[in-house]
Design an enzyme around this catalytic site. Structure first.
Site, PDB file in Angstrom:
ATOM      1  N   HIS A 100      35.054  49.356  61.537  1.00  0.00           N
ATOM      2  CA  HIS A 100      35.038  49.713  62.954  1.00  0.00           C
ATOM      3  C   HIS A 100      33.581  49.925  63.356  1.00  0.00           C
ATOM      4  O   HIS A 100      32.744  50.302  62.542  1.00  0.00           O
ATOM      5  CB  HIS A 100      35.838  51.008  63.132  1.00  0.00           C
ATOM      6  CG  HIS A 100      36.088  51.425  64.545  1.00  0.00           C
ATOM      7  ND1 HIS A 100      35.124  52.030  65.325  1.00  0.00           N
ATOM      8  CD2 HIS A 100      37.210  51.351  65.312  1.00  0.00           C
ATOM      9  CE1 HIS A 100      35.633  52.313  66.506  1.00  0.00           C
ATOM     10  NE2 HIS A 100      36.897  51.905  66.532  1.00  0.00           N
TER      11      HIS A 100
ATOM     12  N   ASP B  53      35.696  56.252  55.990  1.00  0.00           N
ATOM     13  CA  ASP B  53      36.257  56.396  57.323  1.00  0.00           C
ATOM     14  C   ASP B  53      37.772  56.344  57.141  1.00  0.00           C
ATOM     15  O   ASP B  53      38.352  55.275  56.920  1.00  0.00           O
ATOM     16  CB  ASP B  53      35.772  55.268  58.227  1.00  0.00           C
ATOM     17  CG  ASP B  53      36.412  55.309  59.619  1.00  0.00           C
ATOM     18  OD1 ASP B  53      37.235  56.210  59.871  1.00  0.00           O
ATOM     19  OD2 ASP B  53      36.090  54.438  60.442  1.00  0.00           O
TER      20      ASP B  53
ATOM     21  N   GLN C  82      42.340  55.691  59.805  1.00  0.00           N
ATOM     22  CA  GLN C  82      43.592  54.938  59.771  1.00  0.00           C
ATOM     23  C   GLN C  82      44.439  55.266  58.548  1.00  0.00           C
ATOM     24  O   GLN C  82      45.560  54.763  58.434  1.00  0.00           O
ATOM     25  CB  GLN C  82      43.289  53.433  59.792  1.00  0.00           C
ATOM     26  CG  GLN C  82      42.577  52.950  61.043  1.00  0.00           C
ATOM     27  CD  GLN C  82      43.442  52.956  62.278  1.00  0.00           C
ATOM     28  OE1 GLN C  82      44.661  52.934  62.199  1.00  0.00           O
ATOM     29  NE2 GLN C  82      42.812  52.979  63.443  1.00  0.00           N
TER      30      GLN C  82
ATOM     31  N   LYS D  38      44.686  60.055  66.480  1.00  0.00           N
ATOM     32  CA  LYS D  38      45.491  59.030  65.809  1.00  0.00           C
ATOM     33  C   LYS D  38      46.573  59.646  64.920  1.00  0.00           C
ATOM     34  O   LYS D  38      47.370  58.919  64.322  1.00  0.00           O
ATOM     35  CB  LYS D  38      44.599  58.112  64.974  1.00  0.00           C
ATOM     36  CG  LYS D  38      43.577  57.315  65.783  1.00  0.00           C
ATOM     37  CD  LYS D  38      42.762  56.390  64.895  1.00  0.00           C
ATOM     38  CE  LYS D  38      41.579  55.789  65.623  1.00  0.00           C
ATOM     39  NZ  LYS D  38      41.968  54.884  66.719  1.00  0.00           N
TER      40      LYS D  38
ATOM     41  N   CYS E  57      37.180  47.037  68.394  1.00  0.00           N
ATOM     42  CA  CYS E  57      35.926  47.669  67.934  1.00  0.00           C
ATOM     43  C   CYS E  57      35.587  47.230  66.512  1.00  0.00           C
ATOM     44  O   CYS E  57      35.055  48.009  65.708  1.00  0.00           O
ATOM     45  CB  CYS E  57      36.003  49.187  68.011  1.00  0.00           C
ATOM     46  SG  CYS E  57      36.166  49.819  69.688  1.00  0.00           S
TER      47      CYS E  57
END
Length: 426
Positions: free
Chosen positions: A142, A217, A220, A243, A384
């Site tokens: 991202h 990261d 997700q 999220k 993104c």
């Protein structure tokens, strides 16, 4: 799909899912990878705090101040337990995952833009950065995990490198990307486009061999899978609240305590200080050293409520439910003519995000027809992650992403909608 996981009961906790859209369409929300919907329990927790308990935190000595501070710090406890943090103080609240990633990137190379140009005696050598040093990311990141490292390379003269992506949408570990010059490796735990869950162990092993730090990261992954930061063994993990059933405006950086101790503050202001004189200041211990000013109080409390909801539902059960949804989606989408899946075509090491193209039809048209005629909310564009789309030679994709409140019937509705789109453009 596990019989114990009652998706219909869960859906009742999300008022928006029963909303009727203009034209009498029912909402089919398949865009949780962008931002999830919020259960009534989260909304009510935030409303009740604003209405009955709100005050600034860490300042006021009155009842409301104490209640607000307690609720804010309780949220930190909940998040720490949720991700297996060894200490609650290793959880830093930020406004989103992007800020968490920037916070860590900012910690490197400070000496190169100090007026004196000299290294401070207490500067940790792991955070020095300059010409000859290397930063490693991947081609599937991202933008939030690309741009901060580009900026770090630009201001320090370091070199930015990256892992490639295979045709199947997997991280390409065949090359010697991590070298003796690598100082930091920062990759997605799970791709926001491909759904790929990246292998942490081999990357971490190689990074440890050369003394590099490792950041994930996990925006997700944390919402969808059980994640234990201590078991992962990495140094930094960033994720975001919106999220994972929480509100926007709240994110999390988890980092090993000894690294937080060594890192300089990211922002200066109230509450991140120990004492202030006119010519210098001393800083509060972590995590407060990194939480300057009035923090996102109610948002953090809302995130704590979201964690309560996820834990009550059971992360293992959520993961199994989404795995069943993804299996159904992969099978069903394979029957759509001229559909090209971008990412793994099997369930191995992948999550509930599927991105695809339809031959000869722009994703923007796909998304508009699905929304206008079927009430199906998907995301279209490069999500993104433009470099990843360039890697696959496409400008954009259509992305459907699943969560605990989705059903196989909604996936079937998506497939019917895609067949209709193809007829429109036939």
């Amino acid at each position: 799909m596990s019989a114990a996981f009652d998706v219909e009961r869960i859906r009742k906790d999300f008022p928006v899912l029963s909303r009727e859209l203009p034209g009498g369409r029912s909402l089919v929300y398949l865009d949780s990878g962008n931002s999830s919907q919020k259960p009534a329990q989260v909304v009510e927790t935030m409303r009740e705090h604003l209405a009955m308990h709100y005050s600034n935190v860490g300042r006021a000595m009155h009842v409301l101040g104490a209640e607000s501070t307690q609720a804010y710090e309780d949220a930190r406890d909940k998040v720490a337990a949720f991700v297996g943090a060894p200490s609650r103080d290793e959880v830093v609240f930020t406004k989103n995952a992007s800020e968490a990633l920037n916070l860590v990137a900012y910690s490197f190379g400070q000496r190169f833009w100090r007026a004196s140009g000299t290294t401070q005696p207490n500067e940790d050598p792991r955070f020095t950065m300059g010409p000859g040093d290397e930063i490693v990311i991947s081609e599937m990141e991202h933008h939030s995990n690309i741009v901060p490292w580009q900026m770090l390379a630009q201001r320090t003269g370091a070199t930015l490198k990256w892992f490639g992506v295979t045709d199947e949408g997997r991280l390409d570990l065949s090359g010697d990307v991590i070298t003796e010059r690598t100082k930091i490796v920062s990759i997605a735990h799970q791709s926001n486009v491909l759904g790929t869950v990246n292998p942490v162990a081999p990357v971490l092993k190689r990074a440890r061999e050369v003394g590099a730090l490792v950041m994930l990261d996990a925006s997700q992954s944390v919402p969808h899978h059980p994640v234990d930061v201590a078991a992962l063994g990495v140094d930094f993990v960033a994720f975001t609240g919106h999220k994972m059933l929480g509100p926007s405006g709240i994110g999390v950086l988890w980092a090993r305590g000894e690294l937080l101790e060594a890192m300089p503050p990211f922002l200066g202001g109230g509450e991140m200080i120990e004492a202030v004189w006119m010519d210098h200041s001393t800083y509060a211990p972590y995590p407060h050293k990194f939480e300057a000013g009035t923090p996102p109080i109610v948002e953090a409390i809302g995130l704590g409520a979201a964690v309560d909801y996820l834990q009550a539902a059971g992360m293992e059960a959520i993961e199994a439910h989404e795995r069943a949804l993804t299996a159904h989606a992969l099978d069903a989408l394979a029957e759509v003519p001229s559909l090209r899946l971008i990412g793994p075509s099997t369930l191995e090491e992948r999550g509930g995000t599927v991105a695809f193209t339809l031959e000869g039809i722009h994703p923007h048209d796909v998304g508009q027809i699905l929304d206008d005629e079927f009430g199906i909310a998907v995301r279209v564009g490069h999500h993104c992650a433009r470099p990843l789309h360039l890697r696959f030679g496409i400008p954009a994709t259509t992305r459907a992403s699943f969560y605990l409140y989705n059903t196989t019937g909604e996936i079937d509705a998506l497939v019917r909608g895609l067949h209709h789109v193809q007829k429109v453009f036939a």
